[in-house]
Design a protein around this motif. Structure first.
Motif, short mmCIF file in Angstrom:
data_model
loop_
_atom_site.label_atom_id
_atom_site.label_comp_id
_atom_site.label_asym_id
_atom_site.label_seq_id
_atom_site.Cartn_x
_atom_site.Cartn_y
_atom_site.Cartn_z
N THR A 275 -1.84 -39.32 26.59
CA THR A 275 -2.16 -38.63 25.35
C THR A 275 -1.27 -39.16 24.24
N ILE A 321 -8.35 -33.93 28.98
CA ILE A 321 -7.82 -32.84 29.82
C ILE A 321 -8.84 -31.71 29.96
N GLY A 398 -9.92 -27.50 21.13
CA GLY A 398 -9.64 -28.84 20.64
C GLY A 398 -9.02 -28.89 19.26
N THR A 423 -9.80 -21.06 22.40
CA THR A 423 -8.74 -21.31 23.38
C THR A 423 -7.79 -22.39 22.91
N ALA A 514 5.36 -27.41 20.99
CA ALA A 514 3.99 -27.89 21.19
C ALA A 514 3.57 -28.96 20.20
N ASP A 516 2.62 -28.14 17.19
CA ASP A 516 1.71 -27.46 16.27
C ASP A 516 2.50 -26.49 15.38
N ILE A 528 -3.27 -20.90 14.64
CA ILE A 528 -2.75 -22.25 14.81
C ILE A 528 -3.11 -23.06 13.56
N ARG A 531 -1.26 -29.86 13.72
CA ARG A 531 -0.07 -30.60 14.11
C ARG A 531 0.93 -30.68 12.96
N ASN A 537 -5.96 -35.17 14.41
CA ASN A 537 -6.96 -34.63 15.32
C ASN A 537 -8.34 -34.91 14.71
C1 7RM Z 1 -7.23 -29.09 24.96
C2 7RM Z 1 -6.83 -30.16 23.99
C3 7RM Z 1 -4.01 -30.64 21.82
C4 7RM Z 1 -3.94 -30.28 20.35
C5 7RM Z 1 -3.07 -29.08 20.07
C6 7RM Z 1 -3.69 -28.56 18.80
C7 7RM Z 1 -5.15 -28.82 18.97
C8 7RM Z 1 -6.40 -27.53 20.74
C9 7RM Z 1 -6.88 -25.68 19.68
C10 7RM Z 1 -6.12 -26.52 18.82
C11 7RM Z 1 -6.20 -24.91 17.17
C12 7RM Z 1 -7.30 -24.41 19.19
N1 7RM Z 1 -5.80 -30.94 24.37
N2 7RM Z 1 -5.86 -27.65 19.51
N3 7RM Z 1 -7.03 -26.34 20.85
N4 7RM Z 1 -5.80 -26.12 17.57
N5 7RM Z 1 -6.93 -24.07 17.92
N6 7RM Z 1 -8.03 -23.56 19.92
O1 7RM Z 1 -7.40 -30.26 22.94
O2 7RM Z 1 -3.96 -32.56 24.12
O3 7RM Z 1 -6.15 -33.24 23.39
O4 7RM Z 1 -4.92 -31.71 22.04
O5 7RM Z 1 -5.24 -29.91 19.89
O6 7RM Z 1 -3.19 -29.28 17.70
O7 7RM Z 1 -1.72 -29.46 19.95
S1 7RM Z 1 -5.19 -32.18 23.51
#
Ligand code: 7RM
Length: 658
Positions: A275, A321, A398, A423, A514, A516, A528, A531, A537
């Protein structure tokens, strides 16, 4: 927190709607009512060892029970369920077959050209055993890493489970990554074999997976790889190297269907998954056997609560994942029917998802906000043409979901009958961490709501203090959980520094950062905010700006590059690159296209910049740091606000405004 980061978490959301679980929803779920969630949460908090220990014994099969639940004597290196022996493929297959559920459908697969396969638990078990024996024939033994570079075909899940069966950790590389990216991952993990396919169907094209593997392995550039197992999928012409390559259909069917599962130590590696982070090359996130299995199993059970007759579909690719935990391991460990779909939505087939839901009578649907926003833009007339009445629960993952998309999802897809579970989690967390429990948690559009039992999440400032309600800060997890990543493959120091000791004032305290930013509201709900590091993203795919910058700089014309994310209505973010050229090179439309193609080549088309702006120089501080905050504003077409006094050359800014 530096100014770059705080600028990113200033946004205050003004969303006040609350949706309580309705009476009928409440009755449908095992975890009923908020009190029940609170009880579980409080139990897990007050006696985590008992909570996790009981769960592990109840939910998984053990060849040998563990003697300790959590060993945290050498943080951040955790040992969960030490002394125990189990096998993930046993938990996903053997136990269901032994319990007389062998004829239940495990996987409903639908190929992009429309073919359908229904594979029962018994059939899956047999295929996995044969494949496991085939891997042994290829010289793979316990501990050897096997890479998968595959389309979304059942053989991908079969191969993952076969690896798990013999204790060979897998490393799945998303089929959209380039041969260069594949080569890096094969070498970093020292993979012994690659499982791939002649090609795959992606959107309206056929992709050349085997050819990419050939390129990755050319000129002995991956000496650890001894064999390549090839699934026939597209029937395209491929090169075949007989001393290295072997067809799946020639090897697997003749193997014995008897392959006793390897008795794995709890902390033996189950897989490595790469990742993107804020520094350097993607890192290999390591997950181990028992803790990961328990976390994928439990979170799946708590949140989706799939009934015996129900059908569940997660639209991710197994290369991410989400595919690992919520297409393969979570559903199969729970003995659920999981749908695997090779296609992706696209203009030539805008109703594909809804058609699938209608035909397979899917009950639980789990997808990404970017997909929802694209559907929303295309208009409700498309989903309205389909019968979606089988649906009872909708999930997203995601990226942050904007309240408009959340409401649209609930009304147009869920017909107001389905709770929404937003989630939050990461590759590193193994499974879902913050999410509503649909029968228990009142939801708010745009909030992932509350941490699951056993998860101690908080929002802190750079002094390590919890921030007040409605203040932005860093999202952290304050105690270990079973599904946590165990290390960065080959780089434990990076694991320690990037994740557990990143926030300097609390060094030594071991708090998981994390990456975030987040805010908690007056009810303790988590919002949330995305990042706070140099990760962008794009459509739910994580990309490091450094990775893209390195790809750009590796082109002979490029002197320097800086990459930022720009807010995008559909994708969440899009990639904008600022590039300065070597003095003897001319900016041109041709070069611009060449650079975009170069990035696709180096990483994969998901990393292709949407826009490239040429510039004589990048805005830097006097100490030479690129001021990304300025670039982000410029890319978004905003006024450059805030302090520019540290900028070395103010003229640069004018040049960059196009
Ligand atoms: C499962 C996945 C992780 C990053 C994480 C966040 C963002 C994921 C949410 C989210 C807001 C959500 N794994 N993220 N889920 N942000 N609300 N429900 O995505 O490793 O590829 O990414 O994704 O920034 O740090 S990942």
């Amino acid at each position: 927190m530096n100014s770059e980061q705080s600028a990113k978490i200033e946004t205050v959301l003004q969303e006040e709607r609350v949706f309580e679980p309705s009476e009928s929803v409440l009755n449908r779920y095992s975890i009923k009512g908020f009190e029940k969630y609170k009880q579980m949460f409080d139990f897990a908090k007050s006696d985590p060892d008992k909570f996790w220990g009981e769960a592990a014994l109840r939910e998984l099969h053990w060849f040998k029970p563990f003697h300790s639940v959590l060993d945290w004597s050498d943080p951040p290196f955790a040992k969960w369920f030490d002394g125990g022996k189990t096998n993930v493929s046993y938990n996903c297959l053997d136990r269901h077959v032994k319990e007389g559920r062998g004829s239940k459908i495990a996987i409903i697969w639908e190929g992009e050209p429309g073919e359908i396969r229904r594979i029962s638990y018994e059939e899956l078990f047999v295929e996995v055993c044969r494949t496991a024996n085939a891997l042994k024939k290829l010289g793979i033994s316990k501990g050897d890493l096997v890479a998968l570079y595959m389309p979304m075909v059942p053989e991908a899940a079969i191969a993952m489970l076969a690896c798990a069966r013999i204790g060979a950790p897998h490393s799945v590389v998303f089929g959209g990554f380039s041969s260069e990216a594949l080569r890096d991952r094969l070498n970093d993990g020292q993979a012994k074999a690659v499982i791939t396919a002649d090609g795959g169907f992606r959107k309206d094209k056929i992709i050349a997976l085997k050819e990419a593997v050939d390129r990755a392995l050319a000129n002995e550039s991956c000496p650890s790889v001894k064999s390549v197992l090839v699934v026939r999928r597209t029937n395209q012409n491929i090169s075949f190297y007989p001393d290295r390559d072997i067809w799946w259909h020639e090897l697997i069917p003749s193997q014995s269907a008897n392959c006793p599962p390897e008795e794995m130590e709890s902390e033996d590696r189950l897989f490595v998954l790469y990742t993107s982070g804020s520094t350097g090359k993607p890192k290999g996130v390591v997950h181990t056997t028992a803790g990961y299995n328990l976390w994928a199993h439990l979170t799946f059970k708590w949140i989706f609560d799939v009934g015996e007759e129900e059908i569940y579909w997660c639209t991710a690719d197994v290369g991410w994942i989400t595919g690992h935990s919520y297409i393969v391991y979570g559903p199969l460990s729970n003995g659920v029917t999981t749908v695997m779909y090779e296609g992706v939505p696209r203009p030539s087939n805008p109703g594909a998802f809804w058609d699938l839901i209608q035909r397979h009578k899917i009950n639980i649907f789990y997808t990404a906000p970017t997909a929802i926003r694209a559907f929303m833009k295309a208009g409700r007339s498309i989903p309205d043409m389909y019968d979606l009445s089988s649906l009872r629960l909708l999930g997203t993952v995601g990226e942050p979901i904007n309240p408009e998309a959340w409401i649209w999802y609930k009304e147009v897809i869920g017909h107001d009958n389905c709770p929404i579970v937003d989630t939050w989690w990461q590759t590193e967390t193994g499974g879902i961490m913050i999410s509503p429990l649909p029968g228990a948690t009142p939801t708010k559009p745009g909030s992932a709501t509350l941490p699951l039992p056993g998860i101690e999440a908080d929002v802190i400032n750079s002094d390590g203090q919890s921030v007040e309600a409605n203040q932005g800060g860093y999202l952290v997890i304050k105690r270990p959980w079973p599904g946590m990543m165990r290390t960065v493959h080959g780089n434990p120091q990076r694991f320690r520094e990037n994740y557990w000791e990143y926030l300097s004032p609390i060094k030594g305290e071991h708090v998981y950062f994390a990456g975030d930013g987040a805010r908690r509201d007056n009810d303790g709900y988590f919002w949330i905010m995305g990042r706070v590091d140099d990760v962008i993203n794009v459509s739910g795919h994580r990309l490091g700006t450094m990775e893209i910058e390195s790809a750009l700089v590796s082109h002979k014309a490029v002197a320097e590059a800086a990459v930022v994310g720009r807010p995008d209505e559909i994708k969440g973010e899009s990639i904008v690159a600022f590039v300065s050229l070597d003095s003897d090179k001319e900016a041109s439309k041709g070069l611009l296209e060449e650079l975009k193609a170069h990035v696709s080549n180096e990483i994969g088309s998901i990393a292709r910049p949407q826009e490239i702006r040429f510039t004589n120089a990048l805005p830097k501080t006097r100490s030479g740091k690129i001021m990304r905050r300025l670039l982000r504003s410029l890319a978004a077409g905003e006024e450059v606000k805030g302090d520019t006094s540290t900028l070395e050359d103010k003229n640069v800014l004018d040049q960059l405004r196009t």
